[in-house]
Scaffold this active site. Structure first.
Site, PDB file in Angstrom:
ATOM      1  N   GLY A  23      -8.291   7.132 -81.740  1.00 52.54           N
ATOM      2  CA  GLY A  23      -7.386   8.140 -81.268  1.00 52.54           C
ATOM      3  C   GLY A  23      -6.344   8.607 -82.460  1.00 52.54           C
ATOM      4  N   ALA A  24      -6.951   8.873 -83.765  1.00 50.43           N
ATOM      5  CA  ALA A  24      -6.293   8.795 -84.819  1.00 50.43           C
ATOM      6  C   ALA A  24      -6.083  10.616 -85.109  1.00 50.43           C
ATOM      7  CB  ALA A  24      -6.886   8.548 -86.125  1.00 50.43           C
ATOM      8  N   ASN A  25      -6.339  11.477 -84.492  1.00 54.56           N
ATOM      9  CA  ASN A  25      -6.523  12.820 -84.787  1.00 54.56           C
ATOM     10  C   ASN A  25      -4.667  13.337 -84.437  1.00 54.56           C
ATOM     11  OD1 ASN A  25      -7.488  12.606 -81.827  1.00 54.56           O
ATOM     12  ND2 ASN A  25      -6.612  14.487 -81.618  1.00 54.56           N
ATOM     13  N   THR A  26      -4.084  12.458 -83.803  1.00 53.56           N
ATOM     14  CA  THR A  26      -2.685  13.068 -83.668  1.00 53.56           C
ATOM     15  C   THR A  26      -1.845  11.979 -83.415  1.00 53.56           C
ATOM     16  OG1 THR A  26      -1.310  14.362 -81.933  1.00 53.56           O
ATOM     17  CG2 THR A  26      -2.999  12.826 -80.914  1.00 53.56           C
ATOM     18  N   GLY A  27      -0.632  12.152 -83.335  1.00 53.91           N
ATOM     19  CA  GLY A  27       0.444  11.023 -83.273  1.00 53.91           C
ATOM     20  C   GLY A  27       0.578   9.852 -84.029  1.00 53.91           C
ATOM     21  N   GLY A  29      -1.407   7.574 -84.543  1.00 54.47           N
ATOM     22  CA  GLY A  29      -2.722   7.160 -84.973  1.00 54.47           C
ATOM     23  C   GLY A  29      -2.949   8.210 -86.124  1.00 54.47           C
ATOM     24  N   SER A 153       2.314  -1.264 -76.045  1.00 52.73           N
ATOM     25  CA  SER A 153       3.484  -0.643 -75.759  1.00 52.73           C
ATOM     26  C   SER A 153       4.717  -1.366 -75.236  1.00 52.73           C
ATOM     27  CB  SER A 153       3.324   0.759 -74.832  1.00 52.73           C
ATOM     28  OG  SER A 153       4.424   1.265 -74.264  1.00 52.73           O
ATOM     29  N   TYR A 178      -0.654   2.205 -66.299  1.00 52.15           N
ATOM     30  CA  TYR A 178      -0.424   2.299 -67.544  1.00 52.15           C
ATOM     31  C   TYR A 178       0.305   1.030 -68.126  1.00 52.15           C
ATOM     32  CZ  TYR A 178       0.829   3.818 -72.440  1.00 52.15           C
ATOM     33  OH  TYR A 178       1.089   4.038 -73.537  1.00 52.15           O
TER      34      TYR A 178
END
Length: 315
Positions: A23-27, A29, A153, A178
């Site tokens: 998940g490293a394409n955004t945020g 990450g 989280s 979640y």
């Protein structure tokens, strides 16, 4: 006297090390990948959307000239994709120093299932990470100082796991599901660390959370809640929200701080753990239930068909 805040300046030289970040394409990450690349690590962006991953890789290379950044297609909601990605990363990397299980999803308001028949949030946030870690773990085990970091989280607090209905067929509530998946992330980390220690592995497992950070994750929130994360009202919400670069430091510290130990969790300081530079923090008492951790592990093995290459070594 309190210790200085832990920042990117505290990161040791990462040259010669390989970090796989989901998940490293955004945020957060993306920020973690950028930070580690800036310290010399070869970074693999393992993402569901290949085009977005390629764009993220280009942005990191532009920000960090000479950096080594590659991409890997990984859809954690699909066990077939998990296995394909694991085979690809194993074929391309004889060793992995850092695996950061960062990818996650909030889920839709109505219950949805994956191609494998699993509830989508639990499948993505826990089962996918469990399977992917197990399938690439042998690339970490021989590496001194290797680590598995799984991102949870603060919403895990108050969450519970219903082992009679892990797929929430009877009662689905998006926020509760979640929270349960983030609780599962912690239980997985602690059980993995127990098994790594019992096998006297060189690898350790840690957890982290980003507090409350402004990221694209908020696209799944209601319009009212998305408003709170809008950068244009930063002056109004700065005391409960932080920039994603700071939020990313929790997972980075868990991954590289020489003083960090297996089984620890890193996140913002304070009772609420909302904002601030990362420190070692405590997760909920529920997350430390060893019996529940073991039960979740066994159920995850059954559902995914993945067994870990660990052998207990008695003292």
């Amino acid at each position: 006297m309190s210790r200085p805040a832990w920042t990117a300046e505290n990161i040791p030289d990462q040259r010669g090390r390989t970090a796989v970040i989901t998940g490293a394409n955004t945020g957060t990450g993306f920020e973690a990948a950028r930070i580690l690349a800036g310290r010399g690590a070869a970074v693999v962006l393992a993402c569901r959307n290949s085009a977005k991953a390629a764009d993220a890789a280009d942005r990191i290379r532009a920000a960090v000239p000479g950096s080594t950044v590659t991409t890997l297609r990984l859809d954690l909601a699909s066990q077939a994709s998990v296995r394909e990605a694991a085979e690809e990363v194993r074929a391309g990397h004889g060793r992995i120093d850092l695996l950061v299980n960062n990818a996650g999803m909030l889920g839709s308001r109505e219950r949805t299932v994956t191609e494998d028949g699993f509830e989508a949030t639990f499948a993505t946030n826990h089962l996918g990470a469990f399977a992917f870690t197990g399938l690439v773990l042998d690339r970490l085990l021989p590496v001194p100082g290797s680590r598995v970091v799984t991102v949870s989280s603060i919403v895990h607090r108050g969450a519970t796991l219903d082992f009679d209905d892990l797929q929430t067929r009877a009662k689905y509530r998006r926020d509760a599901v979640y929270g349960a998946s983030k609780l599962a992330n912690l239980m997985f980390t602690y059980e993995l660390q127990r098994q790594l220690a019992a096998s006297r592995a060189r690898t350790v497992a840690l957890a982290a959370h980003p507090g409350m950070s402004r990221t694209e994750f908020t696209r799944d929130l209601s319009p009212a809640n998305r408003f709170l994360f809008d950068p244009r009202i930063k002056l109004l919400t700065g005391w409960i929200l932080q920039d994603r670069a700071i939020g990313a430091l929790g997972m980075v510290r868990a991954a590289v701080d020489p003083e960090a130990r297996g089984g620890e969790c890193y996140g913002p300081p304070g009772r609420a753990q909302l904002t601030g530079h990362p420190v070692r923090v405590e997760s909920s008492a529920t997350s430390h239930d060893a019996g529940a951790q073991g039960r979740l592990w066994r159920e995850s093995e059954r559902l995914t068909g993945v067994s870990y290459p660990l052998t207990r070594i008695e003292a």
